[in-house]
Write an enzyme that holds these catalytic residues in place. Structure first.
Site, mmCIF file in Angstrom:
data_model
loop_
_atom_site.group_PDB
_atom_site.id
_atom_site.type_symbol
_atom_site.label_atom_id
_atom_site.label_comp_id
_atom_site.label_asym_id
_atom_site.label_seq_id
_atom_site.Cartn_x
_atom_site.Cartn_y
_atom_site.Cartn_z
ATOM 1 N N GLU A 46 0.794 -1.259 -0.112
ATOM 2 C CA GLU A 46 -0.105 0.079 -0.062
ATOM 3 C C GLU A 46 0.733 1.336 0.135
ATOM 4 O OE1 GLU A 46 -3.125 -0.233 2.802
ATOM 5 O OE2 GLU A 46 -3.979 -1.910 1.810
ATOM 6 N N GLU A 69 -4.462 -8.802 0.048
ATOM 7 C CA GLU A 69 -5.420 -8.648 1.365
ATOM 8 C C GLU A 69 -6.683 -8.547 0.709
ATOM 9 O OE1 GLU A 69 -4.021 -5.476 3.840
ATOM 10 O OE2 GLU A 69 -1.916 -5.959 3.390
#
Ligand code: AHR
Length: 490
Positions: free
Chosen positions: A178, A298
């Protein structure tokens, strides 16, 4: 009228076992307490790992585990987590508390050796996420050398002194996590420049070790991140093996939800499938076919009750598990583009497989769904034609009440179904070209309350036999409200 499913011979792609992968971060009680116990009893341990958690994960035969984060990865110095444990530094955890409210600290008791020993016990692929946020290509390349090289360098000597003679041959490496957010707040252009630097040095170690590294680049569902990142890489797009997609979703309270919120969770989960389609389309614009896989590294339900101070813990309900079943069907139906997926987060945190207290560990309803989907692994996904109802005509909430996916090998078909309807649904299954025979059929959650969740061992529903009939060449069955099923046909 019954929902109708027709199994076709149209091949989608091989279902990579890694679509059933998982993710474990230094967050709350996932590692400390869930997988690893520093201070021994009451939980029994094997190499410091909780024997009860290990047994449950081994029984599920999990194919891949991603570690150490998550956001944690982009502030992690792997050298803090090797060598004698008593000498390891106590460091900050920039993002998460570790099972005790307001203690964002890291003991480093669980590091590279402990994680890779865990993967060896589970016989699963390790997937390490390197630090781009506060790290450097040097630190990341050293980690690859420490894990994978078999030569005569100081780092390899350290690994041997620390008890590991043979390299581990770790294949999967994430270049940050991220990085559009907690992993350094990069722009896609700046991340592309960093990616190129990191990939150059990570890949430089490839030949002496004789294994191919698979590098995972950080993607994003929002804005034009994926397009701008791949565009900036230009010809160096060949340095990317997988592009990641993350998506969490919720609807209402974890256990106290209205029937509208019950359906809304499925509507929201469907955004993940749209993200996968969008990422695959963008990849197509920049790279040769099949060169880059979509890594959903994820995903899962994240209820509002899961906050940093409670270590992102939440009740794991039957509703959550049914939403996972719909997503796993969706993964099979896009097996042509998805290369891996990692549910967040294995033990105690978010939509985990296993929960623990001091003495015991137990499976969540989501664990049971992964068990039911396991026969799909490594088989050819085949297209399913389906007609069902939608919960509402409104586009946002147009949740199909049934999901399905099928796979086959040379002997039989395996079909998974999820019924999101609160009521039972009649389903007929036809096979293009011949009359099917059912050899096995099981159902999960038959009469469970969608808001039910286990709080200890023995409370998780187990699969039961599902009655089927064959009429005029069609298989017919009735799926109880809020259930998931697996059917084997020849
Ligand atoms: O899984 C919890 C967090 O969610 C991860 O650390 C991060 O990558 C994501 O935002």
């Amino acid at each position: 009228m019954a929902d109708r499913i027709v199994l076709t011979d149209r091949q989608i792609g091989r279902i990579d076992p890694n679509l059933h992968g998982h993710f474990a971060e230094h967050l709350g009680r996932c590692i400390y307490g869930g997988l690893w116990v520093d201070d021994g009893p009451p939980a029994e341990t094997v190499d410091g790992l909780r024997a009860d958690t290990l047994e449950l994960l081994a029984d599920l035969d999990i194919p891949m585990l991603r570690w150490p984060g998550g956001c944690f990865a982009d502030d992690y110095d792997w050298t803090d987590g090797i060598g004698p444990r008593e000498n390891r530094p106590r460091t900050r955890n920039a993002h998460w508390t570790q099972g005790r409210a307001n203690v964002p600290e890291e003991s480093n008791a669980f590091g590279t050796h402990e994680f890779l020993t865990l993967c060896e016990h589970l016989e699963c692929e390790p997937y390490l996420a390197a630090n781009v946020g506060t790290g450097s290509p040097d630190l990341a390349a050293d980690w690859v050398e420490y894990c994978n090289y078999d030569g005569d360098t100081d780092l390899v000597d350290r690994r041997r002194e620390n008890g590991r003679i043979e390299p581990w041959d770790v294949r999967y490496w994430g270049v940050g996590n991220e990085n559009w957010g907690c992993g350094g707040n990069f722009t896609p252009e700046n991340y592309a420049h960093e990616y190129r630097r990191f990939a150059t040095y990570l890949r430089s170690l490839r030949s002496p070790m004789d294994i191919e590294l698979d590098l995972v680049a950080c993607g994003h569902f929002a804005g034009d991140w994926n397009d701008a990142f791949l565009e900036t890489l230009g010809e160096d797009v060949e340095m990317v093996d997988h592009l990641s997609v993350h998506r969490y979703y919720s609807a209402g309270h974890a256990t106290d939800f209205s029937s509208e919120e019950y359906y809304e969770l499925f509507a929201n989960s469907r955004r993940l499938l749209a993200d996968i389609d969008a990422a695959a389309e963008t990849i197509d614009d920049h790279a040769p076919p099949e060169a880059i896989g979509v890594a959903v590294d994820e995903w899962g339900v994240w209820h509002p009750v899961a906050e940093n101070d409670n270590g992102l813990e939440q009740p794991n309900t039957v509703r959550d598990a049914i939403s996972a079943a719909g997503i796993l069907d969706g993964f099979n139906n896009r097996a042509d583009v998805i290369s891996m997926a990692n549910l967040a987060q294995t033990v105690n945190v978010l939509q985990c497989l296993v929960q623990t207290d001091q003495e015991s560990a137990w499976a969540t309803p989501t664990y049971r769904v992964f068990e039911l989907h396991r026969p799909h692994r490594n088989r050819q996904a085949t297209a399913v034609e389906m007609s069902t109802e939608r919960v509402q005509e409104d586009e946002e909430m147009a949740v199909p009440l049934l999901t399905a996916s099928a796979s086959r090998d040379s002997t039989d078909w395996y079909i998974t179904l999820s019924n999101r309807d609160l009521d039972a649904r009649a389903v007929s299954i036809d096979v293009d070209g011949h009359d099917p025979t059912v050899t096995d059929a099981t159902v999960l959650f038959g009469h469970a309350d969608p808001a039910a969740y286990p709080t200890g061992p023995g409370e998780t529903p187990s699969p039961t036999m599902l009655d089927t009939a064959t009429e005029g060449g069609s298989v017919t069955l009735s799926l109880p409200g809020s259930s998931v099923a697996g059917v084997r046909l020849t």
